[in-house]
Structure formats: C-alpha cells, structure tokens
Design an enzyme around this catalytic site. Structure first.
Site, PDB file in Angstrom:
ATOM      1  N   GLU A   1      13.002 -68.506 -20.498  1.00 53.17           N
ATOM      2  CA  GLU A   1      14.372 -68.117 -20.804  1.00 53.17           C
ATOM      3  C   GLU A   1      14.652 -66.661 -20.446  1.00 53.17           C
ATOM      4  OE1 GLU A   1      12.477 -69.979 -22.840  1.00 53.17           O
ATOM      5  OE2 GLU A   1      13.626 -71.852 -22.690  1.00 53.17           O
TER       6      GLU A   1
ATOM      7  N   HIS B   1      15.712 -77.048 -32.386  1.00 48.01           N
ATOM      8  CA  HIS B   1      16.600 -77.706 -31.440  1.00 48.01           C
ATOM      9  C   HIS B   1      18.017 -77.879 -31.995  1.00 48.01           C
ATOM     10  CE1 HIS B   1      12.738 -78.569 -29.642  1.00 48.01           C
ATOM     11  NE2 HIS B   1      13.312 -79.113 -28.590  1.00 48.01           N
TER      12      HIS B   1
END
Length: 326
Positions: free
Chosen positions: A60, A129
């Site tokens: 990321e 998540h």
C-alpha cells in the site's frame, strides 16, 4: 436509465472517465485482470489496456507513493486500497503528502488523486476488512472524504472525485455493493462534492447520517412515524469532509431536534464534529440535546457478534423517542 448495483455504478463511472480523459489511470492490488476483489474494476483492463489499468504489488505504501508522484505530473490517478483497514501503510501519502502538495509547492503542483477503499460491517468480514476508519481521514486538512449511500450518488460522486483537483478519499460500503439497485443514467453526470441530500422530509426530528446508515435511519424514521406519528427528516451527508453545514443547520432549525448516526465508534468521529457544529451555530434552536447512535468504542466485533455491534433501526428509533420526549 439503467438499473445498477453500486459496484456497477462505480465501474461505469470509472469507464466514463477513462474514455473521457487519457490522463486517468487506475491501479491497485488485483484491479486489472481480476477486476478487483469485488469486481469494481471488472473489464476495464481488457478495454483500456495494462498501461491505464494496472496491478500493483501488495504494498500500500507503493500505491500511495505512485499516486502522489503521478498527480504531480498531470495524471489523475485512481488508487485502490483493497480494504480501508489497510490504509495505514499508505497514510504518509494519503494524509501528509497529497493534501499539502499545493501548499508546500506554492501552487506549482497538485494532487488530483482519488483514493478508493471498501469499508463497513454487516457482511461479517474478517478482521481489518470491515472497519470504519473515516474519522482518521476527516481530520486531514486538504483531503475530501466522500461516502455514497446509493448507486446514483456513487457514480456521480466518483466522476466528481476524479475531476477534482484536490485529493479525494472515496469510501464504498461493503454491504451496499450488491444489496440494492437503483436507476442510474448511462452517460456521464456529476453529483457535487460537499453537498448533502435530504432523502426524507420531516418536521419533528432531523437524522444526519451517511453510507449504509442512511438506510438504517430511513427504516427507523418509518418505524417512528408508524408508532407515534413522528415526522423524521433524514439527511444523507454524502460528503463528510467538507460538511454541508448550511443544509444541516437549515434542517435542525426547522425540527429543533437532531440525531447523528454513524457506524464508526462513538468518540472523536464525524458524529462528534456534526454535533459541535450544530452547537456552535444553532444551539438556541434546539429543543433537546443532540444524540449519537454509533458503534461502541471498541474494534468492530468478530462475525459472530457483529450484529450486536452495529447500529440498528431499533436503536435509532429509541433515540428518536428520547429527543421527542425530552
């Protein structure tokens, strides 16, 4: 108009902008051939090629850095963070580099970047998540934060985000991806960033909310009207930074009572900021304290207890009764 899910509406928005502007680039983990975990980018690499829609390594920080660099060179990057729980490796780019690029370069460089990420519970996601981390993002000066609640807004806001010369973080609720359909124009159109939407008119109580909680709040408003005849106004904030303060205050001054509903934990979030703004600008118009209905100040519950963690229509209805009976 076509009937679209939110996934299809966002996909259609991305396709529109890839066609319109050759400087639009899409990248992230598995967004290419696989079309993303939830198929939001399905078919785009096949249509526009690997130079426009590209997979990245599982890093990321690299995705964020690539977006910032491309933004300074005239491109309009659309960078996907696979889940909002994974943003922390990219926070230097998202919260430090991109939002202050124009300021630190005295207007020489810009960051016309759209960061995308799914978030939210209600689908029993695994740990990291389904968290609601928008509070971290809204404290970042220069970063706009958008949270659509329906397919029409999702497409129009995505197009507006890509065309914006400021960085925009676009949050997509997991539960809404496939759970509802709506009429969406097949061509390009925009929904303005920074403008809330009154989705249900009312005169007795104002509910201020966003994302999946819009639908929870509408159900609660219908329950309250059936139970006691209360006319509850529901406002979809759509953009949580910057807030549409004018629409918020106009409604609160009309109803005299307000509730803010968010899925995120209670402390120091969007709800707290909305309440502070109401107190600063309309406290003398209030007939009762402004209440919050939120998740608890804990991490999102594991799947087996997730339903006990999330705000429900019944909890919102209880808050409606409290402000009406104050």
């Amino acid at each position: 108009m076509a009937q679209m899910t939110m996934v299809k509406a966002i996909n259609d928005a991305l396709r529109c902008e890839l066609k319109r502007d050759p400087n639009v680039l899409i990248f992230g983990e598995d967004v290419g051939k696989n079309g993303g975990v939830f198929r939001v980018t399905d078919g785009l690499q096949a249509e526009f090629g690997k130079d426009r829609v590209m997979d990245t390594p599982l890093a990321e920080s690299g995705i964020g850095g690539l977006a910032v660099g491309l933004g300074t060179q005239g491109f309009r990057p659309v960078a996907e963070i696979q889940f909002v729980g994974f943003i922390f490796e990219a926070m230097d780019s998202i919260a430090v580099q991109a939002p202050r690029m124009r300021y630190r370069s005295n207007g020489r460089f810009h960051s016309p970047i759209t960061f995308r990420a799914p978030y939210g519970g209600g689908v029993k996601p695994p740990e990291l998540h389904g968290d609601s981390f928008e509070g971290y993002l809204t404290q970042t000066p220069g970063l706009k934060v958008v949270v659509p609640s329906n397919p029409y807004d999702a497409k129009g806001l995505m197009i507006s985000a890509i065309r914006d010369n400021d960085p925009v973080f676009f949050l997509e609720h997991l539960k809404l991806y496939f759970s509802l359909k709506g009429e969406v124009p097949e061509g390009e159109y925009t929904v303005p960033i920074g403008k809330a939407n009154v989705v249900r008119e009312g005169s007795d109580v104002t509910i201020l909310t966003y994302g999946a909680m819009v639908h929870t709040s509408i159900k609660a408003a219908e329950m309250a009207e059936k139970a006691r005849g209360a006319k509850v106004e529901v406002i979809d904030l759509r953009t949580i930074s910057p807030l549409d303060i004018e629409t918020i205050i106009t409604s609160v001054e009309k109803t005299g009572r307000a509730i803010v509903v968010q899925e995120a934990p209670k402390s120091s979030g969007v709800a707290a900021e909305v309440i502070a703004q109401i107190n600063e600008k309309a406290i003398l118009k209030l007939e009762a304290p402004v209440l919050r209905v939120t998740g608890p100040d804990t991490h999102l519950g594991f799947p087996l207890i997730e339903e006990e963690w999330l705000p429900t229509p019944e909890r919102v209805q209880k808050a409606i009764n409290e402000v009406l009976d104050f």
